[in-house]
Design a protein around this motif. Structure first.
Motif, short mmCIF file in Angstrom:
data_model
loop_
_atom_site.label_atom_id
_atom_site.label_comp_id
_atom_site.label_asym_id
_atom_site.label_seq_id
_atom_site.Cartn_x
_atom_site.Cartn_y
_atom_site.Cartn_z
N ILE A 273 9.88 1.13 -2.01
CA ILE A 273 9.70 2.07 -0.40
C ILE A 273 8.33 2.83 -0.67
O ILE A 273 7.69 3.63 -0.11
CB ILE A 273 10.59 3.07 0.10
N PHE A 274 8.76 3.03 -2.40
CA PHE A 274 7.36 4.25 -2.20
C PHE A 274 6.44 3.47 -3.08
O PHE A 274 4.51 4.56 -2.11
CB PHE A 274 8.13 5.23 -3.97
N MET A 275 5.87 2.21 -3.09
CA MET A 275 5.07 1.49 -3.16
C MET A 275 4.49 1.65 -1.82
O MET A 275 2.69 1.72 -1.05
CB MET A 275 5.27 0.11 -3.94
N ALA A 276 4.89 0.79 -1.06
CA ALA A 276 4.57 0.55 0.49
C ALA A 276 4.34 2.13 1.11
O ALA A 276 3.04 1.86 1.48
CB ALA A 276 5.71 -0.09 0.86
N THR A 277 4.76 3.38 0.73
CA THR A 277 4.66 3.96 1.31
C THR A 277 2.99 4.91 0.98
O THR A 277 2.51 5.20 1.68
CB THR A 277 5.31 5.11 0.75
N ALA A 278 2.71 3.94 -0.45
CA ALA A 278 1.40 4.82 -1.35
C ALA A 278 0.78 3.90 -0.21
O ALA A 278 -0.54 4.30 0.03
CB ALA A 278 1.46 4.94 -2.40
N ILE A 279 0.85 2.46 0.11
CA ILE A 279 0.24 1.88 0.16
C ILE A 279 -0.29 2.32 1.60
O ILE A 279 -1.92 2.23 2.15
CB ILE A 279 -0.11 0.45 0.13
N SER A 280 0.72 2.69 2.86
CA SER A 280 0.56 2.95 3.29
C SER A 280 -0.67 4.05 4.37
O SER A 280 -1.10 4.33 5.33
CB SER A 280 1.57 3.04 4.50
N ILE A 281 0.04 5.18 3.46
CA ILE A 281 -1.04 6.65 3.59
C ILE A 281 -2.52 6.40 3.00
O ILE A 281 -3.94 7.62 2.91
CB ILE A 281 -0.41 7.31 2.91
N LEU A 282 -3.30 5.34 1.89
CA LEU A 282 -4.65 5.24 1.57
C LEU A 282 -5.57 5.29 3.09
O LEU A 282 -6.39 5.53 2.58
CB LEU A 282 -4.70 3.54 0.99
#
Length: 291
Positions: free
Chosen positions: A258-267
């Protein structure tokens, strides 16, 4: 002793101690605010590079014991969610919604500000009245209309209902009211009509304001969740926000994913904001809104 001419004020000594203390306090407050702003980003990156036992462990760790760089590619290899497809869907929706909103709302705002029409004020008040209607009231009728048109699980259903914004139209009208009329009058002398003056004179001289509105609209379109959740019923039509919600179920919660996908999505949002941030404040300041 030197005499002072009557009627002439004596030079005042500037007290610098208070100003220095005030500036130091201001810098401290700004530094604290910046740290508080960066805390969520730190937590996202920290948890994205950890394992689930480290994230949920009793002992706090400021940095991962063993940085898991392999977590970066894990969202794209997940068989349950096509994360790459959802990123593409969000990009298409956000970009097209931004371009469409800029075109529709800028034309509406320009017409209300410049084209003489005896019912212009009534139309403007009607646009303002839409801001008082809660989104929940129009949600069901909008879904019924989109469903009857066969736009479920399509870009049309995700984009078209959100192209017009009463608030954005209001901002464009306020900006165009303060736009120099002399430039438009010179364009009309050269034979241009309202459309020609808008496209060839107003828009090129309003890029700062357009960039500010584009930034706000893109972020809003990228972060939209409820409407894409209802319209994108098929996984192939999911946006990135809907895909993120699918990682958390009643049975399992994959924290690092979840956190990795979130980090990628906010880039993309970070890049857009960094690229257009200097126009954001300038554009809002040019709306003509006064306190």
């Amino acid at each position: 002793m030197t005499a002072t001419a009557p009627g002439v004020d004596k030079p005042r000594k500037v007290k610098r101690g208070g100003s220095v203390i005030g500036n130091a306090g201001l810098y401290v407050a700004i530094a604290i605010a910046a740290l508080l702003f960066l805390v969520p980003f730190y937590l996202i990156i920290r948890n994205a590079l950890m394992t689930d036992p480290e994230i949920t462990g009793e002992s706090w760790k400021w940095v991962p014991t063993d940085i898991r760089w392999g977590n970066i590619t894990e969202p794209f290899h997940d068989v349950t969610v096509d994360f790459g497809r959802s990123m593409w869907n969000s990009t298409v929706v956000a970009v097209l919604m931004t371009l469409g909103t800029l075109l529709v709302c800028s034309l509406a705002g320009y017409g209300l500000a410049r084209i003489p029409y005896r019912h212009a004020n009534k139309v403007f008040y009607a646009v303002l009245a839409t801001l008082m209607v809660p989104t929940a009231v129009t949600f069901v009728p909008s879904f019924v209309l989109v469903s009857s048109l066969g736009w479920v699980d399509s870009y049309r259903g995700l984009i078209i209902p959100g192209l017009f914004s009463g608030f954005t139209c209001f901002l464009f009208r306020q900006y165009f009211l303060g736009f120099p009329k002399e430039l438009e009058e010179a364009a009309r002398v050269d034979g241009l009509g309202y459309w020609g003056a808008y496209w060839r004179v107003v828009v090129p001289n309003s890029l700062n304001f357009f960039a500010a509105i584009a930034t706000i609209t893109f972020i809003s379109g990228w972060n939209a969740f409820l409407w894409p959740l209802v319209i994108g019923q098929d996984p192939s039509a999911w946006t990135v926000q809907v895909a993120l919600s699918s990682y958390m179920t009643n049975q399992t919660v994959n924290y690092h994913l979840i956190f990795m996908a979130t980090a990628i999505s906010i880039l993309p949002l970070v890049f857009v904001f960094l690229f257009l941030q200097r126009w954001l404040v300038q554009g809002v300041a040019q709306t003509g809104i006064k306190g």
